[in-house]
Design a protein around this motif. Structure first.
Motif, mmCIF file in Angstrom:
data_model
loop_
_atom_site.group_PDB
_atom_site.id
_atom_site.type_symbol
_atom_site.label_atom_id
_atom_site.label_comp_id
_atom_site.label_asym_id
_atom_site.label_seq_id
_atom_site.Cartn_x
_atom_site.Cartn_y
_atom_site.Cartn_z
ATOM 1 N N THR A 188 -26.394 1.160 6.640
ATOM 2 C CA THR A 188 -24.650 0.212 6.755
ATOM 3 C C THR A 188 -23.600 0.609 6.498
ATOM 4 O OG1 THR A 188 -25.872 -0.676 4.831
ATOM 5 C CG2 THR A 188 -26.991 -1.647 6.964
ATOM 6 N N THR A 189 -23.170 2.145 6.442
ATOM 7 C CA THR A 189 -21.770 2.374 5.828
ATOM 8 C C THR A 189 -21.023 2.773 7.345
ATOM 9 O OG1 THR A 189 -23.368 2.137 3.883
ATOM 10 C CG2 THR A 189 -20.852 3.381 4.052
ATOM 11 N N VAL A 190 -19.653 2.469 6.773
ATOM 12 C CA VAL A 190 -19.120 3.280 7.851
ATOM 13 C C VAL A 190 -18.265 3.942 7.474
ATOM 14 C CG1 VAL A 190 -17.415 2.289 10.000
ATOM 15 C CG2 VAL A 190 -19.088 1.569 9.883
ATOM 16 N N GLY A 191 -17.782 5.534 7.583
ATOM 17 C CA GLY A 191 -16.154 6.126 7.068
ATOM 18 C C GLY A 191 -15.214 5.922 7.589
ATOM 19 N N VAL A 192 -13.906 5.643 6.707
ATOM 20 C CA VAL A 192 -12.988 5.535 7.165
ATOM 21 C C VAL A 192 -11.684 6.251 6.888
ATOM 22 C CG1 VAL A 192 -10.903 3.577 7.544
ATOM 23 C CG2 VAL A 192 -13.171 2.821 7.946
ATOM 24 N N VAL A 193 -11.310 6.739 8.016
ATOM 25 C CA VAL A 193 -10.650 7.926 7.629
ATOM 26 C C VAL A 193 -9.242 7.193 8.317
ATOM 27 C CG1 VAL A 193 -9.146 10.289 7.980
ATOM 28 C CG2 VAL A 193 -11.910 9.856 8.236
ATOM 29 N N ILE A 194 -8.596 7.162 6.971
ATOM 30 C CA ILE A 194 -7.052 6.958 7.309
ATOM 31 C C ILE A 194 -6.107 7.602 6.341
ATOM 32 C CG2 ILE A 194 -6.787 5.700 4.093
ATOM 33 C CD1 ILE A 194 -5.561 3.419 5.361
ATOM 34 N N PRO A 195 -4.775 7.540 7.371
ATOM 35 C CA PRO A 195 -3.459 8.465 6.947
ATOM 36 C C PRO A 195 -2.974 8.777 5.612
ATOM 37 C CG PRO A 195 -3.277 7.819 8.799
ATOM 38 C CD PRO A 195 -4.164 7.345 8.533
ATOM 39 N N ASP A 196 -2.361 7.361 4.948
ATOM 40 C CA ASP A 196 -1.650 7.025 4.345
ATOM 41 C C ASP A 196 -1.971 5.011 3.450
ATOM 42 O OD1 ASP A 196 -0.148 6.600 2.294
ATOM 43 O OD2 ASP A 196 2.036 7.049 3.212
ATOM 44 N N ILE A 197 -2.708 5.788 2.735
ATOM 45 C CA ILE A 197 -2.988 4.581 1.937
ATOM 46 C C ILE A 197 -1.915 3.330 1.703
ATOM 47 C CG2 ILE A 197 -3.320 4.850 0.034
ATOM 48 C CD1 ILE A 197 -5.401 2.264 2.205
ATOM 49 N N SER A 198 -0.715 4.092 1.209
ATOM 50 C CA SER A 198 0.273 3.269 1.310
ATOM 51 C C SER A 198 1.136 2.654 2.005
ATOM 52 C CB SER A 198 1.015 3.897 -0.867
ATOM 53 O OG SER A 198 2.121 5.608 0.649
ATOM 54 N N ASN A 199 1.279 3.437 3.266
ATOM 55 C CA ASN A 199 1.723 2.980 3.984
ATOM 56 C C ASN A 199 1.286 1.075 4.876
ATOM 57 O OD1 ASN A 199 2.351 2.251 6.697
ATOM 58 N ND2 ASN A 199 3.461 4.583 7.194
ATOM 59 N N SER A 200 2.075 0.358 5.012
ATOM 60 C CA SER A 200 1.802 -1.048 4.746
ATOM 61 C C SER A 200 1.084 -0.291 6.047
ATOM 62 C CB SER A 200 2.801 -2.137 4.365
ATOM 63 O OG SER A 200 3.820 -1.497 5.258
ATOM 64 N N ILE A 201 1.422 -0.426 7.265
ATOM 65 C CA ILE A 201 1.061 0.030 8.450
ATOM 66 C C ILE A 201 -0.981 -0.180 8.437
ATOM 67 C CG2 ILE A 201 0.743 1.140 10.735
ATOM 68 C CD1 ILE A 201 3.167 -1.137 11.296
ATOM 69 N N PHE A 202 -1.235 1.067 7.850
ATOM 70 C CA PHE A 202 -2.280 1.465 7.682
ATOM 71 C C PHE A 202 -3.471 0.885 6.475
ATOM 72 C CE2 PHE A 202 -0.236 5.671 8.505
ATOM 73 C CZ PHE A 202 -0.744 5.398 10.086
ATOM 74 N N VAL A 236 -23.195 8.441 6.751
ATOM 75 C CA VAL A 236 -22.132 6.197 7.255
ATOM 76 C C VAL A 236 -22.938 6.758 9.066
ATOM 77 C CG1 VAL A 236 -20.720 7.265 6.054
ATOM 78 C CG2 VAL A 236 -20.444 8.171 8.320
ATOM 79 N N ASP A 237 -23.928 5.761 9.276
ATOM 80 C CA ASP A 237 -23.740 4.504 10.475
ATOM 81 C C ASP A 237 -22.781 5.192 11.749
ATOM 82 O OD1 ASP A 237 -25.845 4.350 9.481
ATOM 83 O OD2 ASP A 237 -26.207 1.828 9.007
ATOM 84 N N GLY A 238 -20.970 4.665 11.169
ATOM 85 C CA GLY A 238 -20.296 4.980 12.259
ATOM 86 C C GLY A 238 -19.384 5.490 11.546
ATOM 87 N N LEU A 239 -18.481 6.719 12.258
ATOM 88 C CA LEU A 239 -16.801 6.519 11.689
ATOM 89 C C LEU A 239 -15.389 6.125 12.251
ATOM 90 C CD1 LEU A 239 -16.102 8.766 9.529
ATOM 91 C CD2 LEU A 239 -16.282 10.283 11.535
ATOM 92 N N LEU A 240 -14.519 5.655 11.771
ATOM 93 C CA LEU A 240 -13.664 5.107 12.524
ATOM 94 C C LEU A 240 -12.353 5.923 11.723
ATOM 95 C CD1 LEU A 240 -13.699 0.970 11.848
ATOM 96 C CD2 LEU A 240 -13.534 2.592 13.768
ATOM 97 N N PHE A 241 -11.879 6.511 12.514
ATOM 98 C CA PHE A 241 -10.759 7.506 12.461
ATOM 99 C C PHE A 241 -9.433 6.823 12.897
ATOM 100 C CE2 PHE A 241 -8.490 11.715 13.460
ATOM 101 C CZ PHE A 241 -7.875 12.239 11.827
ATOM 102 N N MET A 242 -8.378 7.614 11.619
ATOM 103 C CA MET A 242 -7.034 6.659 11.640
ATOM 104 C C MET A 242 -6.318 8.179 11.682
ATOM 105 S SD MET A 242 -6.031 3.073 10.465
ATOM 106 C CE MET A 242 -7.602 2.953 8.840
ATOM 107 N N THR A 291 -4.795 5.611 16.956
ATOM 108 C CA THR A 291 -4.195 7.084 17.538
ATOM 109 C C THR A 291 -5.738 7.438 18.714
ATOM 110 O OG1 THR A 291 -4.490 9.362 17.558
ATOM 111 C CG2 THR A 291 -5.961 8.067 16.517
ATOM 112 N N ALA A 292 -5.283 8.151 19.631
ATOM 113 C CA ALA A 292 -6.056 8.711 20.768
ATOM 114 C C ALA A 292 -6.340 9.936 20.896
ATOM 115 C CB ALA A 292 -5.617 7.903 21.605
ATOM 116 N N ASP A 293 -7.932 10.404 21.458
ATOM 117 C CA ASP A 293 -7.259 12.510 22.179
ATOM 118 C C ASP A 293 -5.949 12.100 23.036
ATOM 119 O OD1 ASP A 293 -9.793 12.886 23.507
ATOM 120 O OD2 ASP A 293 -9.977 10.985 22.909
#
Length: 323
Positions: free
Chosen positions: A46-60, A102-108, A132-134
């Motif tokens: 019941t855990t999801v991994g989230v990859v974020i580019p820059d936590i200090s950026n208010s957008i992300f 993790v049960d799933g992964l979100l990538f930014m 984002t998108a590939d």
């Protein structure tokens, strides 16, 4: 042990008196269920991994908030990892999260390379790209149409009578905030039969300081632009302050517009006209899509390959009609 398990997992087949005794023992002993053991038994963490580019950026951070709210709604926990938009770190973080089951992964992130796709394809859990998108559109994603957002922003300037429009772009290796928004800028000018002046295009790094620095270059040109389109609000705010430091009035002597609609856009003076990304919604929809894939609520993941959310021009005070 079986009785305790039933109580902890809210199984209804436990007598109220027994349930009360178990909870009293749990409280007295300070017992906490072993998440690792439960994960091994259920094959879910019941855990999801989230990859974020820059936590200090208010957008992300706004995207992360949308992810977190939907995750809580569906009883998932979040592991948030900052990757600094560095490919090697992104790949390392992706693999680390997958190792943690993790049960799933979100990538930014920025560019989704073949190395990223290879890591995603070898994953045994669902992956969703967020903001984002590939290029091949093989990985499910949630985003806006960045090219159209930039096109619409430049059109605001064109409709205000501007023909000398400069751009502070992001890196062209970034498919969304960089290349796609640059393409939107080019196509808007081409549609208006205005030739591209390469002196009017400079690359920034999405940060406030680069917006200031690039604007100084525009002011040194023999033929200054009358308007600036910045790929992000933060660079646009840097541009506004650079213009003001040079004694120019915004928007009377130079108009500025951008994309994102961060909170600071309405705090700067003049307030920034910008194209709003629904950042919270991008995070929320991406997390909901991931829950569907994790719980196999959809039979055909290909139907969900790319979700495009609408953007909106927010008219404020940084664009003036060109006389």
């Amino acid at each position: 042990m079986a009785t305790v398990s039933r109580v902890v997992n809210n199984n209804p087949n436990v007598k109220p008196q027994t349930r009360k005794k178990v909870f009293e023992a749990i409280e007295r002993l300070g017992y906490r269920p072993n998440a690792v053991a439960r994960g091994l038994a259920s094959k879910k963490t019941t855990t999801v991994g989230v990859v974020i580019p820059d936590i200090s950026n208010s957008i992300f951070s706004e995207v992360a908030r949308g992810i977190e709210d939907i995750a809580n709604m569906y009883h998932y926990n979040i592991i948030l990892c900052n990757a600094d938009k560095k490919k090697e770190k992104e790949i390392r973080v992706i693999n680390t999260l997958l190792e943690k089951q993790v049960d799933g992964l979100l990538f930014m992130g920025g560019a989704v390379t073949e190395d990223h796709i290879q890591a995603f394809k070898t994953s045994s859990v669902p992956v969703v790209l967020c903001a984002t998108a590939d290029e091949q559109r093989v990985i499910p994603s949630v985003d806006i149409d960045h090219e159209k957002a930039a096109f619409d922003a430049v059109n605001v300037l064109l409709q205000s009578g501007h023909t000398k429009i400069a751009m502070i772009s992001g890196t062209l290796q970034d498919p969304a905030n960089g290349y796609a928004r640059y393409q939107g800028y080019r196509k808007a000018l081409e549609a208006a039969n205005i030739p591209i002046d390469e002196d009017y295009v400079r690359i920034g790094n999405y940060r406030y300081e680069s917006g200031m620095d690039v604007t100084k270059h525009f002011l040194e040109l023999d033929e200054r632009p009358t308007a600036i389109f910045a790929a992000t609000d933060e660079m646009a705010i840097g541009a506004i302050h650079s213009l003001q430091d040079s004694g120019l009035r915004v928007p009377e002597e130079m108009s500025v517009i951008s994309v994102d609609n961060i909170r600071m856009a309405s705090m700067v003076r003049p307030q920034l006209t910008t194209v709003a990304q629904p950042m919270y919604d991008i995070g929320a929809v991406a997390m909901r899509l991931l829950t569907k894939l994790m719980n196999k609520e959809t039979k055909d993941a290909s139907e969900l390959t790319q979700v495009i959310l609408p953007h909106e021009v927010i008219h404020r005070n940084s664009v003036a009609q060109r006389s």
